[in-house]
Design a protein around this motif. Structure first.
Motif, PDB file in Angstrom:
ATOM      1  N   ALA A 195       0.969  -1.226   0.220  1.00  7.64           N
ATOM      2  CA  ALA A 195       0.060  -0.482  -0.128  1.00  7.64           C
ATOM      3  C   ALA A 195       1.342   0.616  -0.333  1.00  7.64           C
ATOM      4  O   ALA A 195       0.486   2.493  -0.978  1.00  7.64           O
ATOM      5  CB  ALA A 195      -1.084  -0.047   0.686  1.00  7.64           C
ATOM      6  N   THR A 256      -3.409   4.505   6.863  1.00  6.14           N
ATOM      7  CA  THR A 256      -4.830   3.437   5.862  1.00  6.14           C
ATOM      8  C   THR A 256      -3.971   2.639   5.275  1.00  6.14           C
ATOM      9  O   THR A 256      -3.396   2.681   4.207  1.00  6.14           O
ATOM     10  CB  THR A 256      -5.708   4.702   5.417  1.00  6.14           C
ATOM     11  N   MET A 258      -4.169  -0.818   1.683  1.00  6.57           N
ATOM     12  CA  MET A 258      -5.133  -1.245   1.619  1.00  6.57           C
ATOM     13  C   MET A 258      -4.528  -2.555   0.439  1.00  6.57           C
ATOM     14  O   MET A 258      -3.175  -2.082  -0.244  1.00  6.57           O
ATOM     15  CB  MET A 258      -6.499  -1.124   1.081  1.00  6.57           C
ATOM     16  N   ARG A 263      -9.006  -3.642  -3.583  1.00  6.71           N
ATOM     17  CA  ARG A 263      -9.695  -2.624  -3.601  1.00  6.71           C
ATOM     18  C   ARG A 263     -11.047  -2.284  -3.739  1.00  6.71           C
ATOM     19  O   ARG A 263     -10.750  -2.769  -4.866  1.00  6.71           O
ATOM     20  CB  ARG A 263      -7.880  -1.252  -3.886  1.00  6.71           C
ATOM     21  N   GLY A 264     -11.694  -1.061  -3.386  1.00 11.42           N
ATOM     22  CA  GLY A 264     -12.658  -0.497  -4.279  1.00 11.42           C
ATOM     23  C   GLY A 264     -13.563  -1.419  -3.769  1.00 11.42           C
ATOM     24  O   GLY A 264     -15.035  -0.963  -4.602  1.00 11.42           O
ATOM     25  N   ARG A 265     -13.956  -1.965  -2.810  1.00  9.49           N
ATOM     26  CA  ARG A 265     -15.090  -2.795  -1.760  1.00  9.49           C
ATOM     27  C   ARG A 265     -15.322  -2.085  -0.883  1.00  9.49           C
ATOM     28  O   ARG A 265     -16.399  -2.866   0.080  1.00  9.49           O
ATOM     29  CB  ARG A 265     -14.498  -3.714  -1.987  1.00  9.49           C
ATOM     30  N   GLY A 266     -14.681  -0.360  -0.450  1.00 10.54           N
ATOM     31  CA  GLY A 266     -15.750  -0.331   0.447  1.00 10.54           C
ATOM     32  C   GLY A 266     -14.896  -0.114   2.069  1.00 10.54           C
ATOM     33  O   GLY A 266     -15.193  -0.202   3.032  1.00 10.54           O
ATOM     34  N   ALA A 268     -11.697  -0.030   2.993  1.00  8.05           N
ATOM     35  CA  ALA A 268     -11.099   1.244   3.843  1.00  8.05           C
ATOM     36  C   ALA A 268     -12.079   2.452   4.260  1.00  8.05           C
ATOM     37  O   ALA A 268     -12.219   2.473   5.413  1.00  8.05           O
ATOM     38  CB  ALA A 268     -10.040   1.721   2.899  1.00  8.05           C
ATOM     39  N   ARG A 269     -13.114   2.612   3.481  1.00 13.82           N
ATOM     40  CA  ARG A 269     -13.492   3.069   4.474  1.00 13.82           C
ATOM     41  C   ARG A 269     -14.541   2.453   6.077  1.00 13.82           C
ATOM     42  O   ARG A 269     -14.513   3.051   6.639  1.00 13.82           O
ATOM     43  CB  ARG A 269     -15.177   3.605   3.533  1.00 13.82           C
ATOM     44  N   ASN A 295      -3.418  12.419  -4.535  1.00 15.76           N
ATOM     45  CA  ASN A 295      -4.448  10.883  -4.232  1.00 15.76           C
ATOM     46  C   ASN A 295      -6.240  10.650  -3.753  1.00 15.76           C
ATOM     47  O   ASN A 295      -6.766  10.351  -2.582  1.00 15.76           O
ATOM     48  CB  ASN A 295      -3.885  10.290  -2.103  1.00 15.76           C
ATOM     49  N   ALA A 296      -6.437  10.104  -5.418  1.00 17.74           N
ATOM     50  CA  ALA A 296      -7.950  10.617  -5.728  1.00 17.74           C
ATOM     51  C   ALA A 296      -8.278   9.786  -4.132  1.00 17.74           C
ATOM     52  O   ALA A 296      -9.416  10.262  -4.081  1.00 17.74           O
ATOM     53  CB  ALA A 296      -7.745  10.403  -6.312  1.00 17.74           C
ATOM     54  N   HIS A 300     -11.154  11.242  -1.948  1.00 16.46           N
ATOM     55  CA  HIS A 300     -12.468  10.797  -1.969  1.00 16.46           C
ATOM     56  C   HIS A 300     -13.457   9.959  -0.933  1.00 16.46           C
ATOM     57  O   HIS A 300     -14.643  11.215   0.055  1.00 16.46           O
ATOM     58  CB  HIS A 300     -13.152   9.669  -3.030  1.00 16.46           C
TER      59      HIS A 300
HETATM   60  C1  LIG Z   1      -7.255   4.658  -0.617  1.00 19.37           C
HETATM   61  C2  LIG Z   1      -7.033   3.061  -0.024  1.00 19.37           C
HETATM   62  C3  LIG Z   1      -6.027   2.976   1.418  1.00 19.37           C
HETATM   63  C4  LIG Z   1      -8.274   3.061  -0.807  1.00 19.37           C
HETATM   64  O1  LIG Z   1      -9.040   1.980  -0.123  1.00 19.37           O
HETATM   65  P1  LIG Z   1     -10.210   0.955  -0.420  1.00 19.37           P
HETATM   66  O2  LIG Z   1     -10.426  -0.428   0.818  1.00 19.37           O
HETATM   67  O3  LIG Z   1     -10.289   0.983  -1.903  1.00 19.37           O
HETATM   68  O4  LIG Z   1     -11.518   1.964  -0.563  1.00 19.37           O
HETATM   69  P2  LIG Z   1     -12.816   1.848  -0.756  1.00 19.37           P
HETATM   70  O5  LIG Z   1     -13.134   1.254  -1.001  1.00 19.37           O
HETATM   71  O6  LIG Z   1     -13.308   2.025   0.924  1.00 19.37           O
HETATM   72  O7  LIG Z   1     -13.115   3.370  -0.701  1.00 19.37           O
HETATM   73  C5  LIG Z   1     -12.555   3.954  -2.595  1.00 19.37           C
HETATM   74  C6  LIG Z   1     -13.761   5.650  -2.484  1.00 19.37           C
HETATM   75  O8  LIG Z   1     -12.708   6.196  -3.593  1.00 19.37           O
HETATM   76  C7  LIG Z   1     -13.431   6.267  -4.438  1.00 19.37           C
HETATM   77  N1  LIG Z   1     -12.369   6.557  -5.641  1.00 19.37           N
HETATM   78  C8  LIG Z   1     -11.373   5.205  -6.325  1.00 19.37           C
HETATM   79  N2  LIG Z   1     -10.802   5.789  -6.750  1.00 19.37           N
HETATM   80  C9  LIG Z   1     -10.967   7.268  -7.053  1.00 19.37           C
HETATM   81  C10 LIG Z   1     -11.025   7.895  -7.866  1.00 19.37           C
HETATM   82  N3  LIG Z   1      -9.471   8.124  -9.185  1.00 19.37           N
HETATM   83  N4  LIG Z   1     -10.941   9.280  -7.866  1.00 19.37           N
HETATM   84  C11 LIG Z   1     -12.769   9.471  -7.065  1.00 19.37           C
HETATM   85  N5  LIG Z   1     -12.755   8.339  -6.455  1.00 19.37           N
HETATM   86  C12 LIG Z   1     -12.493   6.822  -6.838  1.00 19.37           C
HETATM   87  C13 LIG Z   1     -14.205   4.580  -4.964  1.00 19.37           C
HETATM   88  O9  LIG Z   1     -15.400   4.976  -5.567  1.00 19.37           O
HETATM   89  C14 LIG Z   1     -14.922   4.788  -3.289  1.00 19.37           C
HETATM   90  O10 LIG Z   1     -15.846   5.992  -3.225  1.00 19.37           O
HETATM   91  P3  LIG Z   1     -17.084   5.263  -2.730  1.00 19.37           P
HETATM   92  O11 LIG Z   1     -16.970   4.712  -1.943  1.00 19.37           O
HETATM   93  O12 LIG Z   1     -17.662   6.548  -2.648  1.00 19.37           O
HETATM   94  O13 LIG Z   1     -18.024   4.165  -4.105  1.00 19.37           O
HETATM   95  C15 LIG Z   1      -6.138   2.043  -1.299  1.00 19.37           C
HETATM   96  O14 LIG Z   1      -6.133   2.660  -2.205  1.00 19.37           O
HETATM   97  C16 LIG Z   1      -4.297   2.042  -0.902  1.00 19.37           C
HETATM   98  O15 LIG Z   1      -4.383   1.060   0.241  1.00 19.37           O
HETATM   99  N6  LIG Z   1      -4.128   2.982  -1.635  1.00 19.37           N
HETATM  100  C17 LIG Z   1      -2.209   2.726  -1.093  1.00 19.37           C
HETATM  101  C18 LIG Z   1      -2.378   3.227   0.539  1.00 19.37           C
HETATM  102  C19 LIG Z   1      -2.891   5.090   0.527  1.00 19.37           C
HETATM  103  O16 LIG Z   1      -2.482   5.630  -0.260  1.00 19.37           O
HETATM  104  N7  LIG Z   1      -3.224   5.388   2.001  1.00 19.37           N
HETATM  105  C20 LIG Z   1      -4.103   6.319   1.942  1.00 19.37           C
HETATM  106  C21 LIG Z   1      -3.280   7.133   2.311  1.00 19.37           C
HETATM  107  S1  LIG Z   1      -1.603   7.364   3.379  1.00 19.37           S
END
Ligand SMILES: CC(C)(COP(=O)(O)OP(=O)(O)OC[C@H]1O[C@@H](n2cnc3c(N)ncnc32)[C@H](O)[C@@H]1OP(=O)(O)O)[C@@H](O)C(=O)NCCC(=O)NCCS
Length: 320
Positions: A195, A256, A258, A263-266, A268-269, A295-296, A300
């Motif tokens: 991650a 945080t 993943m 990813r993309g299944r809610g 992290a939320r 970091n979109a 979000h």
């Molecule tokens: C950031 C991260 C933790 C998200 O994990 P995840 O389990 O995929 O997140 P979720 O599925 O709970 O939610 C992602 C949300 O972002 C949205 N999303 C995904 N990519 C997106 C993009 N490019 N632009 C806008 N929104 C985006 C999804 O649609 C979802 O939104 P929703 O809940 O309204 O449907 C994961 O991408 C990750 O580990 N990234 C690398 C580490 C990181 O950046 N950590 C955080 C910062 S320190």
């Protein structure tokens, strides 16, 4: 070492509390915890170069300056970092400039090709010094705050929905304390490294050694029963944790992350919701977080959780 009218002496771990005090005095809206600072100083790659100095003016400690870089073997791009802060009473543009110049010289002599420094977007004096020294804005870090009192109902509803979703997804959300897998730390580190590699950054990220990773989790701001993880089958697929400053400061997201495949299944939320529900139960009134401004997905998530933007941190870069 003497720099302009200042004397620099190497800092020891016992100086971390002083440095936290100086930063807090200079930026009272962003208080630094002395114990967290001290702990943070203990986490460094064994091959990294780190120099920290306490700066004194006319015999009185007045600030600090530091320079660091990963070993060039682990980071061939040769980025170095510089940090500096003077107490408001000792602050002058000339002193700040002299301290940064001294650190740039040491970085250059050590083989660094570029250096980065951070500034708050509302700290025009610090930014002025950086620009004059030839630094340019490279990247922004977005800082946020969430009101847990005003947002309590909304967050509780989101947590309930997330719990339902995780049940349907077959994902278990639990704390590290409740996980009895003897290999949990190795699994967690593998996932966390994956991650971390996806966090947008200019200075390449060098993964922590296992020892340093374990030290991180032993922070005085963290506890195994406040580190939330997601499990799917045998795998740990996610983590989210808040750090609780033991002395002063605001509770803040520490990390945080993943696994790519989950990813993309809610998830992290859902993890973040549990950290917030726990903070609410502990009587915390607000929490903070910060993310890279490109970091979109995490931007979000934070926006839709109700976080409100504070000031940005700006990373400045200079070619040596
Ligand atoms: C950031 C991260 C933790 C998200 O994990 P995840 O389990 O995929 O997140 P979720 O599925 O709970 O939610 C992602 C949300 O972002 C949205 N999303 C995904 N990519 C997106 C993009 N490019 N632009 C806008 N929104 C985006 C999804 O649609 C979802 O939104 P929703 O809940 O309204 O449907 C994961 O991408 C990750 O580990 N990234 C690398 C580490 C990181 O950046 N950590 C955080 C910062 S320190």
């Amino acid at each position: 070492m003497n720099v302009a009218d200042m004397t620099l002496r190497p800092a020891t771990l016992d100086d971390a509390a002083f440095v936290a005090d100086v930063l807090t005095e200079a930026h009272p809206d962003d208080p630094e915890d002395p114990q967290l600072m001290r702990h943070w100083w203990t986490i460094q790659d064994p091959e990294a170069t780190v120099e920290r100095f306490v700066v004194s003016v006319v015999g009185a400690d007045a600030g600090f300056v530091s320079r660091s870089h990963e070993s060039w073997a682990k980071m061939p791009e040769r980025f170095g970092r510089i940090g500096v802060c003077l107490r408001p009473a000792a602050w002058s543009a000339a002193r700040l400039d002299a301290l940064v110049a001294a650190m740039e010289d040491r970085q250059r002599a050590d083989g660094a090709r570029k250096v980065t420094m951070w500034a708050w977007d509302d700290d025009s004096q610090h930014i002025g010094m950086l620009k004059q020294r030839g630094y340019r804005e490279e990247r922004r870090q977005r800082f946020w705050e969430l009101d847990l009192v005003a947002g309590r109902e909304r967050i509780t509803k989101m947590a309930t929905e997330s719990r339902e979703r995780m049940k349907k997804e077959g994902v278990r959300i639990l704390t590290l304390a409740d996980d009895d897998d003897p290999q949990k730390f190795e699994r967690l580190k593998r996932m966390s490294d994956e991650a971390e590699a996806d966090v947008p950054t200019t200075v390449p990220h060098v993964p922590l050694e296992m020892d340093e990773f374990m030290k991180w989790l032993q922070s005085p701001g963290l506890r195994p029963d406040r580190i939330w993880i997601a499990r799917e089958g045998d795998d740990i697929v996610g983590i989210s944790q808040l750090a609780y400053p033991p002395v002063r400061g605001i509770v803040v997201t520490d990390w945080t992350g993943m696994a790519r495949k989950a990813r993309g299944r809610g998830i992290a939320r859902a993890l973040k919701c549990e950290t917030l529900m726990q903070a609410i139960a502990l009587g915390v009134d607000r929490v903070r977080t910060d993310n890279d401004s490109t970091n979109a997905p995490i931007l979000h998530i934070n926006e839709t959780m109700g976080y409100r933007r504070r000031h940005d941190g700006i990373q400045y870069l200079k070619e040596l």
